[in-house]
Design a protein around this motif. Structure first.
Motif, PDB file in Angstrom:
ATOM      1  N   GLU A 164       6.832   1.508  11.568  1.00 23.44           N
ATOM      2  CA  GLU A 164       7.475   1.573  10.205  1.00 23.44           C
ATOM      3  C   GLU A 164       6.604   1.286   9.148  1.00 23.44           C
ATOM      4  O   GLU A 164       5.945   0.417   9.199  1.00 23.44           O
ATOM      5  CB  GLU A 164       8.707   0.550   9.963  1.00 23.44           C
ATOM      6  N   LEU A 165       6.634   1.844   7.808  1.00 19.81           N
ATOM      7  CA  LEU A 165       5.577   1.539   6.866  1.00 19.81           C
ATOM      8  C   LEU A 165       6.339   1.557   5.520  1.00 19.81           C
ATOM      9  O   LEU A 165       7.523   2.257   5.138  1.00 19.81           O
ATOM     10  CB  LEU A 165       4.464   2.901   6.822  1.00 19.81           C
ATOM     11  N   ARG A 166       5.736   0.863   4.738  1.00 19.49           N
ATOM     12  CA  ARG A 166       6.280   0.615   3.241  1.00 19.49           C
ATOM     13  C   ARG A 166       5.436   1.792   2.482  1.00 19.49           C
ATOM     14  O   ARG A 166       4.173   1.624   2.424  1.00 19.49           O
ATOM     15  CB  ARG A 166       6.217  -0.516   2.522  1.00 19.49           C
ATOM     16  N   VAL A 167       5.944   2.854   2.098  1.00 23.30           N
ATOM     17  CA  VAL A 167       5.373   3.830   1.464  1.00 23.30           C
ATOM     18  C   VAL A 167       5.213   3.927  -0.086  1.00 23.30           C
ATOM     19  O   VAL A 167       6.284   3.637  -0.727  1.00 23.30           O
ATOM     20  CB  VAL A 167       5.501   5.300   1.958  1.00 23.30           C
TER      21      VAL A 167
ATOM     22  N   ASP B  78      -4.076  12.061   1.542  1.00 25.68           N
ATOM     23  CA  ASP B  78      -4.353  11.194   2.829  1.00 25.68           C
ATOM     24  C   ASP B  78      -3.260   9.869   2.636  1.00 25.68           C
ATOM     25  O   ASP B  78      -2.692   9.448   1.688  1.00 25.68           O
ATOM     26  CB  ASP B  78      -5.766  10.682   3.081  1.00 25.68           C
ATOM     27  N   LEU B  79      -2.774   9.498   3.868  1.00 28.29           N
ATOM     28  CA  LEU B  79      -1.854   8.501   4.105  1.00 28.29           C
ATOM     29  C   LEU B  79      -2.874   7.187   4.393  1.00 28.29           C
ATOM     30  O   LEU B  79      -3.508   7.272   5.291  1.00 28.29           O
ATOM     31  CB  LEU B  79      -0.909   8.513   5.031  1.00 28.29           C
ATOM     32  N   VAL B  80      -2.923   6.269   3.427  1.00 28.68           N
ATOM     33  CA  VAL B  80      -4.034   5.093   3.452  1.00 28.68           C
ATOM     34  C   VAL B  80      -3.385   3.694   3.813  1.00 28.68           C
ATOM     35  O   VAL B  80      -2.573   3.411   2.705  1.00 28.68           O
ATOM     36  CB  VAL B  80      -5.068   5.085   2.426  1.00 28.68           C
ATOM     37  N   CYS B  81      -3.656   3.089   4.999  1.00 25.55           N
ATOM     38  CA  CYS B  81      -3.009   1.792   4.784  1.00 25.55           C
ATOM     39  C   CYS B  81      -3.737   0.766   4.128  1.00 25.55           C
ATOM     40  O   CYS B  81      -4.924   0.395   4.337  1.00 25.55           O
ATOM     41  CB  CYS B  81      -3.077   1.056   6.410  1.00 25.55           C
ATOM     42  N   ILE B  82      -3.261   0.310   2.957  1.00 25.24           N
ATOM     43  CA  ILE B  82      -3.845  -0.516   2.007  1.00 25.24           C
ATOM     44  C   ILE B  82      -3.515  -2.174   2.372  1.00 25.24           C
ATOM     45  O   ILE B  82      -4.320  -3.006   1.983  1.00 25.24           O
ATOM     46  CB  ILE B  82      -3.518  -0.354   0.569  1.00 25.24           C
ATOM     47  N   ALA B  83      -2.497  -2.535   3.034  1.00 23.30           N
ATOM     48  CA  ALA B  83      -2.091  -3.691   3.489  1.00 23.30           C
ATOM     49  C   ALA B  83      -1.438  -3.754   5.027  1.00 23.30           C
ATOM     50  O   ALA B  83      -0.449  -3.909   4.969  1.00 23.30           O
ATOM     51  CB  ALA B  83      -1.129  -4.369   2.358  1.00 23.30           C
ATOM     52  N   PRO B  84      -2.460  -3.849   5.944  1.00 23.85           N
ATOM     53  CA  PRO B  84      -1.930  -3.634   7.157  1.00 23.85           C
ATOM     54  C   PRO B  84      -1.344  -5.093   7.732  1.00 23.85           C
ATOM     55  O   PRO B  84      -0.614  -5.112   8.592  1.00 23.85           O
ATOM     56  CB  PRO B  84      -3.223  -3.445   7.990  1.00 23.85           C
ATOM     57  N   LYS B  85      -1.692  -6.161   7.112  1.00 25.83           N
ATOM     58  CA  LYS B  85      -1.043  -7.351   7.562  1.00 25.83           C
ATOM     59  C   LYS B  85       0.319  -7.673   6.929  1.00 25.83           C
ATOM     60  O   LYS B  85       1.110  -8.537   7.351  1.00 25.83           O
ATOM     61  CB  LYS B  85      -1.964  -8.464   7.233  1.00 25.83           C
TER      62      LYS B  85
ATOM     63  N   ASN C 250       4.488  -7.198   6.135  1.00 24.29           N
ATOM     64  CA  ASN C 250       5.408  -6.845   6.967  1.00 24.29           C
ATOM     65  C   ASN C 250       6.578  -6.010   6.230  1.00 24.29           C
ATOM     66  O   ASN C 250       7.224  -6.694   5.463  1.00 24.29           O
ATOM     67  CB  ASN C 250       6.110  -7.970   7.555  1.00 24.29           C
ATOM     68  N   PRO C 251       6.783  -4.708   6.312  1.00 23.47           N
ATOM     69  CA  PRO C 251       6.039  -3.662   7.110  1.00 23.47           C
ATOM     70  C   PRO C 251       4.941  -3.547   6.348  1.00 23.47           C
ATOM     71  O   PRO C 251       4.678  -3.743   5.335  1.00 23.47           O
ATOM     72  CB  PRO C 251       6.923  -2.572   7.252  1.00 23.47           C
ATOM     73  N   PRO C 252       4.045  -2.955   7.130  1.00 23.21           N
ATOM     74  CA  PRO C 252       2.534  -2.669   6.562  1.00 23.21           C
ATOM     75  C   PRO C 252       2.720  -1.738   5.469  1.00 23.21           C
ATOM     76  O   PRO C 252       3.657  -0.899   5.269  1.00 23.21           O
ATOM     77  CB  PRO C 252       1.761  -1.774   7.599  1.00 23.21           C
ATOM     78  N   VAL C 253       1.798  -1.750   4.111  1.00 27.73           N
ATOM     79  CA  VAL C 253       2.019  -1.071   3.106  1.00 27.73           C
ATOM     80  C   VAL C 253       0.970   0.108   3.079  1.00 27.73           C
ATOM     81  O   VAL C 253      -0.283  -0.062   3.379  1.00 27.73           O
ATOM     82  CB  VAL C 253       1.645  -1.865   1.777  1.00 27.73           C
ATOM     83  N   CYS C 254       1.568   1.316   2.835  1.00 28.35           N
ATOM     84  CA  CYS C 254       0.691   2.589   2.889  1.00 28.35           C
ATOM     85  C   CYS C 254       0.748   3.191   1.739  1.00 28.35           C
ATOM     86  O   CYS C 254       1.758   3.357   1.115  1.00 28.35           O
ATOM     87  CB  CYS C 254       0.953   3.496   4.176  1.00 28.35           C
ATOM     88  N   LYS C 255      -0.434   3.735   1.152  1.00 24.48           N
ATOM     89  CA  LYS C 255      -0.258   4.638  -0.226  1.00 24.48           C
ATOM     90  C   LYS C 255      -0.817   5.962   0.013  1.00 24.48           C
ATOM     91  O   LYS C 255      -1.763   6.175   0.743  1.00 24.48           O
ATOM     92  CB  LYS C 255      -1.176   4.035  -1.064  1.00 24.48           C
ATOM     93  N   ILE C 256       0.094   7.017  -0.516  1.00 22.95           N
ATOM     94  CA  ILE C 256      -0.603   8.231  -0.582  1.00 22.95           C
ATOM     95  C   ILE C 256      -1.331   8.639  -1.551  1.00 22.95           C
ATOM     96  O   ILE C 256      -1.070   8.577  -2.750  1.00 22.95           O
ATOM     97  CB  ILE C 256       0.504   9.416  -0.704  1.00 22.95           C
ATOM     98  N   LEU C 257      -2.550   9.096  -1.232  1.00 24.43           N
ATOM     99  CA  LEU C 257      -3.828   9.252  -2.156  1.00 24.43           C
ATOM    100  C   LEU C 257      -4.774  10.045  -1.533  1.00 24.43           C
ATOM    101  O   LEU C 257      -4.896  10.052  -0.485  1.00 24.43           O
ATOM    102  CB  LEU C 257      -4.179   7.764  -2.871  1.00 24.43           C
TER     103      LEU C 257
END
Length: 188
Positions: free
Chosen positions: A32-35, A61-68, A70-77
């Motif tokens: 699961e990701l916060r997008v 691209d889907l980039v994980c900017i905060a993997p630690k 909960n849930p990890p934060v990803c940004k579309i850029l």
């Protein structure tokens, strides 16, 4: 072990340590990701597959900017543009960083007053440019019996520079050496 193996092993381990890149697209393994969209809008929590599909639709691209998180934060850029901006920020931060150096002035136990003034003038130039100055005095041979004379020389040197410098580290004996550190007054 073979020296060539050690060289290559050291080289490749350093390269792998340096490349702390963000996770992108298929490298992301979280369920699961916060997008966040490319315009900064929060799209909410969704599965990895949904997020990848959404990024492919926008051709980004889907980039994980905060993997630690909960849930990890990803940004579309656009990942290339993102890396370029990060490098630009790092370069700007490096440019604004001021590097101070420690310059050294050496004195002797039986130095004349005029020589102290000449060395103080040189140290003053270093201090005005923002550097720290380490003043050292080495006792040679029987000069070690005149430690009080060495302290007086150090005090005289500090007195010459008292208007532009302050003593960060008072004169301290280190074996056969006596040393102190001066810093520009505007630093302290």
């Amino acid at each position: 072990m073979c020296p060539l193996f050690l060289f290559l092993h050291r080289r490749y381990t350093n390269i792998s340590r340096e490349s702390k890149e963000a996770l992108i697209n298929e490298e992301i393994r979280f369920k699961e990701l916060r997008v966040i969209a490319d315009d900064g809008e929060q799209l909410g929590i969704m599965s990895r597959d949904e997020a990848l599909e959404l990024s492919e639709k926008k051709e980004l691209d889907l980039v994980c900017i905060a993997p630690k998180a909960n849930p990890p934060v990803c940004k579309i850029l656009d990942y290339g543009k993102y890396r370029y901006e990060l490098q630009k920020k790092e370069k700007e931060a490096k440019k604004n960083q001021k590097v101070t150096q420690v310059k050294e002035i050496r004195l002797s136990t039986f130095i004349e007053e005029h020589d102290v003034q000449v060395k103080a003038k040189t140290a003053g130039k270093f201090l005005k440019s923002g550097d720290r100055v380490k003043v050292s005095l080495r006792f040679r041979g029987r000069e070690a019996a005149y430690k009080d004379k060495g302290l007086k020389v150090m005090e005289m040197f500090a007195a010459e520079l008292e208007d532009i410098a302050s003593v960060e580290k008072k004169p301290v004996f280190e074996g056969r050496n006596l040393s102190m550190v001066l810093v520009p007054k505007n630093d302290k």
